[in-house]
Enzyme design. Structure first.
Site, short mmCIF file in Angstrom:
data_model
loop_
_atom_site.label_atom_id
_atom_site.label_comp_id
_atom_site.label_asym_id
_atom_site.label_seq_id
_atom_site.Cartn_x
_atom_site.Cartn_y
_atom_site.Cartn_z
N GLU A 45 10.14 -1.65 -3.45
CA GLU A 45 9.15 -0.56 -3.37
C GLU A 45 7.85 -1.22 -2.91
O GLU A 45 7.38 -2.18 -3.51
CB GLU A 45 8.99 0.12 -4.73
CG GLU A 45 8.17 1.40 -4.68
CD GLU A 45 6.70 1.15 -4.92
OE1 GLU A 45 5.92 1.29 -3.94
OE2 GLU A 45 6.33 0.81 -6.05
N CYS B 79 0.43 2.37 -6.25
CA CYS B 79 1.06 2.62 -4.96
C CYS B 79 1.21 4.11 -4.71
O CYS B 79 1.43 4.53 -3.57
CB CYS B 79 2.41 1.91 -4.87
SG CYS B 79 3.44 2.13 -6.31
#
Length: 543
Positions: free
Chosen positions: A293, A327
């Site tokens: 990720e 994020c």
């Protein structure tokens, strides 16, 4: 030996405590914060169950008071990384052979430890070294990490119970093996829960792990290892090393027993790791699993039918909680011209009321960014925006690093939808807004989809159901976690499994069964009770 078909305790999301004035949890975490603040902590390597103090140390400084040192962490050399790999491989046979219910019991106990006697330490350490408010620490270092461990155990039970059909005279079964070799877990600074989940999710499935935490998260990483050891994790199953990232990675990725990468961090580093794995592919005993990720450029899109106060609140929280160092943080917004002034007025009101300072003052909403490099990068974007004619700083724009790395919540207004801060991930408290013509709302969705290479999270705001339907379909590939009338942050384990595609990663959904499957190598077993004694089939008969 007695045995059975075991069902683990039903997983439930860990309640988030309030820390309101007068509560016991508030008193406990402040007491622990003060104790840790005044204690010099040494963070060793953890290899084969032993604490390794190499003597090559770096100081741990709180981002909100960088003149203060709360401890040091020891750095690994090449020989320590090799020892960590050797230790993991040595531990693998017994760990992989351990009954699954015994393995998961360790992590269920760990979840109870961090939500019980370790709760204040997990939170206080995250507040100190990662500069999180108590609310951000609580939802991360305690609630989400406990959720990962409890729900991953449940997902594993579900996977193991999935078995094939058997025809007459045949007993088919599926055996779920760990990967052959060891896993390399590389974790970021911003979430203690991710740091805890990336090495333990593969381990729960019977794998062994070499774990490299971020140098900016070493303080709370030490407490994760303390919890796992107290919970009964056998020596060598998870080995924690840190130091020069490129040197550690070089040793790991050149080893023939490397079998998987579990990563959260920057896109550039992930692409480098993937490329290196590809170049080394002929050296490995098996094709490594690659799970990553890698960040996002997350959007909030508003239709003219939406509530401007709700949009402003989503932007205030989504862009500026934990200083935008998520994020999933909202970092670009698309607002219709007819509602912009209302949104701006409300957003100013909310941002200007946000207190900034150290996290042990619970009245603060904003604390410091993680380090000087991040501060300098963000300050550079602000200074550039002051020079660029297509950008106006409409809120904030101040910064100061004299004591801590403080950046004011800042909002850019741009007339260029392709402006740099509409495309690039900044990882800080800067939001860029583009105002579009009401009539061109469909075209604005094209901008949302095509401006950034990322595809992690995004939110749309509208009350017109036809618009919601259209935007949801049009932005199908723009975000792996898609929100309707809510901010694009705050995914909860087992409720919104997290991950995105495009430049945001492999979308293997942390907090779901889909992530656990990646750390398993199934073996199909067929047992025939009365095997044939002749090669001939009936169709071969002449009459």
């Amino acid at each position: 030996m007695g045995t059975g078909f075991y069902k683990i305790p039903k997983a439930k999301n860990e309640p988030v405590l309030s820390y309101a004035p007068g509560t016991l949890e508030r008193e406990a975490v402040l007491k622990t914060y003060r104790e840790l603040w005044n204690t010099h902590l040494e963070v060793p390597l953890f290899i084969d169950g032993k604490e390794i103090f190499t003597g090559d140390t770096k100081p741990i400084r709180p981002p909100h008071d960088h003149r203060h040192v709360v401890g040091v962490f020891h750095r690994a050399g090449k020989e320590h990384v090799e020892q960590a790999i050797e230790s993991a491989l040595k531990a693998r046979a017994k760990w992989a052979a351990m009954p699954w219910e015994q393995r998961v019991s360790i992590f269920l106990k760990a979840a109870d430890l961090i939500s019980g006697p370790y709760r204040a330490r997990m939170n206080a350490s995250t507040m100190i070294a990662q500069s999180k408010t108590i609310h951000q620490a609580e939802i991360d270092a305690v609630a989400e990490l406990a959720d990962f461990w409890r729900f991953n155990a449940e997902y594993l039970q579900r996977i193991y119970s999935e078995q094939p059909a058997s025809s007459k005279g045949v007993f088919n079964r599926m055996e779920y093996r760990p990967l052959e070799g060891f896993i390399y877990a590389v974790t970021p600074f911003n979430f203690t829960s991710i740091a805890g989940n990336l090495p333990t999710a593969p381990a729960m499935a019977g794998n062994v792990v070499v774990w490299k935490p971020s140098v900016s998260q070493m303080y709370s990483a030490k407490f994760i290892m303390d919890v796992l050891r107290e919970a009964g994790l056998p020596d060598g199953v998870i080995n924690m090393v840190t130091g020069n990232a490129s040197k550690i990675t070089e040793v790991v990725l050149s080893h023939p027993d490397f079998s998987g990468l579990h990563y959260t961090g920057s896109t550039a580093v992930f692409q480098y790791l993937w490329k290196t794995i590809g170049e080394n592919i002929s050296q490995y005993k098996t094709y490594p699993r690659i799970v990553g990720e890698t960040g996002g450029k997350d959007f909030v899109w508003m239709h003219s039918s939406a509530d401007p106060v709700a949009v402003a609140t989503a932007l205030a929280r989504g862009a500026f909680e934990y200083q935008g160092q998520k994020c999933s943080a909202a970092s670009r917004a698309y607002i219709p011209s007819s509602r912009w002034e209302e949104v701006l007025t409300e957003l100013k009101k909310q941002i200007e009321s946000m207190p900034m300072g150290a996290p042990d003052d619970f009245s603060n909403f904003i604390t410091a960014v993680i380090n000087e490099a991040s501060f300098n990068k963000l300050a550079g974007y602000i200074e550039q925006a002051k020079k660029d004619p297509e950008v106006e700083i409409v809120i904030g724009g101040g910064y100061d690093k004299s004591k801590g790395y403080f950046i004011e919540p800042t909002v850019f207004l741009t007339t260029d939808p392709q402006y740099e801060t509409m495309r690039e991930e900044l990882f800080g408290p800067i939001l860029t807004v583009y105002v579009y013509d009401n009539e061109k709302w469909k075209e604005s969705l094209d901008l949302v989809d095509n401006t950034s290479p990322y595809g992690l999270t995004g939110a749309i705001f509208a009350t017109d159901r036809h618009v919601i339907d259209y935007a949801t379909k049009r932005l199908e590939n723009a975000a792996g976690n898609f929100y309707i009338n809510d901010k694009p942050t705050g995914a909860i384990v087992n409720q919104q499994p997290f991950g995105g595609a495009r430049a945001s990663g492999t979308n293997d959904k942390a907090g779901s069964m889909w992530n656990l499957i990646r750390w398993i190598s199934p073996r199909a077993i067929k047992e025939t009770f009365d095997p044939p004694k002749d090669y001939r089939y009936p169709f071969m008969n002449r009459e």
